[in-house]
Design an enzyme around this catalytic site. Structure first.
Site, mmCIF file in Angstrom:
data_model
loop_
_atom_site.group_PDB
_atom_site.id
_atom_site.type_symbol
_atom_site.label_atom_id
_atom_site.label_comp_id
_atom_site.label_asym_id
_atom_site.label_seq_id
_atom_site.Cartn_x
_atom_site.Cartn_y
_atom_site.Cartn_z
ATOM 1 N N GLU A 242 46.881 51.257 34.394
ATOM 2 C CA GLU A 242 48.125 50.905 33.700
ATOM 3 C C GLU A 242 48.504 52.031 32.751
ATOM 4 O O GLU A 242 47.654 52.556 32.033
ATOM 5 C CB GLU A 242 47.973 49.634 32.855
ATOM 6 N N GLU A 296 59.253 41.262 31.807
ATOM 7 C CA GLU A 296 58.728 39.910 32.052
ATOM 8 C C GLU A 296 59.002 39.034 30.831
ATOM 9 O O GLU A 296 58.349 39.155 29.798
ATOM 10 C CB GLU A 296 57.229 39.982 32.355
ATOM 11 N N LYS A 299 56.150 36.741 28.799
ATOM 12 C CA LYS A 299 54.911 37.296 28.236
ATOM 13 C C LYS A 299 54.855 37.028 26.739
ATOM 14 O O LYS A 299 55.855 37.194 26.025
ATOM 15 C CB LYS A 299 54.815 38.800 28.499
ATOM 16 N N GLU A 305 55.985 43.752 24.702
ATOM 17 C CA GLU A 305 55.268 43.185 25.848
ATOM 18 C C GLU A 305 56.217 42.705 26.942
ATOM 19 O O GLU A 305 55.860 42.675 28.109
ATOM 20 C CB GLU A 305 54.375 42.025 25.398
#
Length: 348
Positions: A242, A296, A299, A305
């Protein structure tokens, strides 16, 4: 991972495109490597015949059971993966995600769980096609700066030591999650943002190796190679599982904006596509998966985030790094305006 550039396909969201549309998006942008954080049957079915290589994840909550009972690992593979083989190119199983540095009881289960998964794959004749790994956060390091000081935490060695010995025996790489964004976010006064973003800067010279680093990504990877070398692992490959940059953050999240996110991800893609090594390992091609495919919205945690995506929820690009979206950003804005007009009309 046969290529050098991949994307993490996270799905903690209630508004991202269906897997069939995601496949179309990946094909449009010639992305051939992805990681998912589960073994979602909808994704594995949709990607059948696509040739896109997928790494799946055995969830953290299953680690204890798998570590204690090898038949659970075998059953998990038979139920969740085998029905889609060989049509779907499943190339890896990540056993958990960022285990070390968290719950000690799960840490103790990691190595037995990895061994159980490998034995299950061997029993099914799949060890030549499916790699076993586990990604780590920066929590496993006691030092990463300068790269020649790369060292794993002594407290991690009861778990990391046996894990590395096993990976060395079966030929698995070490996967790390490397985020220059997080380093800059926590210490913006001492880190040159251009160094973090692959932009022109004076860089650093490692006082021990005399190697010059003009970006933090390479330095993080090389710190890992040095830490491995100190334990005798000179040939184990390091792959970044990541890395990415948030396009939006809270007031205390330095650097989280669309311009920096675009700069980092554009330069990261360019750097990885060169298929070059790092200063310390020039013959070992740097490989990495960007985080993440989509923003997203579900999250938890700080605003950043929910804003690591290269693409917005509707499939349009979050910012331009040369990729194509399912819809144009202009179309996305028009749709939003029509929705707002409709909402106002409905109210009145």
């Amino acid at each position: 991972m046969t290529g050098t550039y991949g994307i993490n396909y996270g799905k903690i969201s209630d508004n991202i495109p269906a897997p069939e549309d995601v496949l179309r998006l990946l094909r449009m942008n010639k992305i051939k490597n992805i990681r998912i954080y589960d073994a979602d049957s909808r994704v594995l079915r949709a990607f059948s015949g696509s040739g896109i290589e997928i790494s799946v994840c055995l969830p953290n909550e299953l680690l204890k059971d798998v570590s204690l009972n090898g038949s659970i690992a075998l059953e998990w593979i038979q139920v969740n993966l085998q029905p889609y083989l060989p049509g779907t190119s499943i190339r890896g199983i990540a056993v958990g995600n960022e285990i070390l540095g968290g719950d000690t009881s799960i840490s103790e289960a990691l190595v037995p769980a990895v061994r159980s998964v490998y034995r299950a794959l061997r029993r099914l004749g799949l060890t030549n096609t499916i790699e076993v790994s586990t990604p780590h956060s920066e929590a496993i390091f006691s030092s990463t700066y300068p790269p020649s000081n790369g060292t794993f935490k002594e407290s991690m060695m009861p778990y990391l030591g046996p894990l590395l010995r096993f990976f060395n025996r079966v030929g698995s790489p070490l996967y790390i999650n490397a985020y220059p964004f997080l380093a800059y976010k926590f210490d913006p006064s001492h880190i040159d943002i251009n160094y973090a973003l692959f932009q022109p800067n004076k860089g650093i010279v490692d006082p021990k190796t005399k190697l010059h680093y003009d970006n933090m990504f390479d330095a993080m990877v090389d710190a890992t190679y040095v830490a491995l070398e100190k334990l005798g692992y000179t040939k184990m490959q390091v792959i970044v599982s990541e890395t990415g940059w948030a396009s939006k953050g809270d007031d205390n999240e330095a650097g989280a904006d669309p311009k920096n996110a675009r700069t980092y991800n554009f330069n990261l893609h360019k750097r990885l596509m060169k298929k070059k090594g790092t200063p310390y390992r020039p013959k070992m091609m740097a490989k990495g998966y960007v985080f993440a495919l989509f923003n997203e919205n579900l999250k938890p945690g700080p605003t950043s985030e929910r804003n690591f995506g290269l693409f917005k929820a509707d499939g349009s690009i979050a910012y331009d790094i040369g990729f194509k979206g399912l819809v144009s950003s202009a179309s996305s804005k028009v749709c939003l305006q029509l929705f707002l007009m409709y909402s106002v009309f409905k109210i009145y």
